[in-house]
Write a protein that holds these residues in place. Structure first.
Motif, PDB file in Angstrom:
ATOM      1  N   SER A   1       0.838  -1.203   0.000  1.00  0.00           N
ATOM      2  CA  SER A   1       0.000   0.000   0.000  1.00  0.00           C
ATOM      3  C   SER A   1       0.874   1.253   0.000  1.00  0.00           C
ATOM      4  N   ASP A   2       0.214   2.389  -0.166  1.00  0.00           N
ATOM      5  CA  ASP A   2       0.929   3.669  -0.193  1.00  0.00           C
ATOM      6  C   ASP A   2       1.505   4.053   1.157  1.00  0.00           C
TER       7      ASP A   2
ATOM      8  N   GLU B   1       8.147   3.490  -2.075  1.00  0.00           N
ATOM      9  CA  GLU B   1       8.215   2.814  -3.373  1.00  0.00           C
ATOM     10  C   GLU B   1       9.291   1.733  -3.362  1.00  0.00           C
TER      11      GLU B   1
ATOM     12  N   ARG C   1       7.777  -1.260  -1.705  1.00  0.00           N
ATOM     13  CA  ARG C   1       6.756  -1.862  -2.559  1.00  0.00           C
ATOM     14  C   ARG C   1       7.390  -2.661  -3.696  1.00  0.00           C
TER      15      ARG C   1
END
Length: 227
Positions: free
Chosen positions: A159-160, A164, A167
């Motif tokens: 998720s945010d 990044e 992720r």
């Protein structure tokens, strides 16, 4: 020279005091100094238990790290009980995951282990959707590392809420690889003793004085400190 001091005294109390100076309370660094002291104490315990051939690094890879036979064990030390509990949504926790991923990228050819050591207890995320499997996130992390379904936790890591870099690291791995490369490499050691009390209620100075006895009976100080 005051009559109660010997002529060879190195440290003296100085002259009469005019009282404690008054400063801006908002600029006092008492909490920060306490955190630094806690980090130094934890690093000292790690140094006492350092095996032959291993090295201890301070403020190079996290607060301290040990390197032995190409295994890099990095530790973040947080004396943050006064700020409350920690969850998957805590900034320090997100930063720790990000730091681990960065260490893996910066140390190819080495096995990287990461330990988040804090006086804060594990808390429960406020929103139900932020709780993997309906449980506190860091509790479920341990279960997923041991074999529970990774999907609920993986969804949160993708998720945010996470960077990044994290992720991409998570998205590039299937469940087996993610369990091996991330969940089993980060250890959440929460609710640990502060400087005022050791694991058995003794003060740290007294606990440290028992180090030789504990080592004599074969109990590594690192395990004693983690209890």
């Amino acid at each position: 020279m005051p009559p109660d001091l010997g002529r060879n005294a190195i440290f003296t109390p100085g002259g009469p005091s005019d009282g404690t100076p008054v400063g801006d309370a908002e600029r006092e660094a008492i909490a920060s100094l306490g955190g630094y002291t806690y980090q130094v104490a934890a690093a000292a315990l790690a140094w006492l238990d350092l095996p032959d051939g291993a090295r201890l690094y301070l403020e190079v890879a996290e607060d301290y790290a040990t390197l032995a036979e190409q295994v890099l064990s990095a530790v973040q030390v947080k004396d943050t009980a006064g700020s409350g509990s920690v969850t998957l949504n805590s900034e320090n926790v997100r930063d720790a995951v990000n730091a681990f991923v960065g260490l893996v990228a910066s140390n190819p050819g080495r096995q990287v282990l990461f330990r988040y050591f804090t006086t804060s207890a594990i808390g429960t995320e406020r929103k139900i959707e932020d709780r993997p499997g309906g449980q506190p996130g860091l509790v479920y992390w341990r279960k997923a590392a041991a074999g529970a379904d990774i999907a609920p936790l993986k969804a949160i890591l993708l998720s945010d809420n996470y960077s990044e870099v994290v992720r991409k690291f998570v998205g590039a791995r299937d469940d087996t690889a993610l369990r091996r490369d991330l969940l089993q490499k980060i250890h959440w050691d929460c609710g640990k003793p502060d400087l005022a009390a050791g694991t058995t209620g003794r003060s740290w100075p007294r606990s440290l004085s028992n180090w030789r006895l504990l080592r004599r009976v074969g109990w590594p100080i690192s395990l004693w400190f983690m209890c």
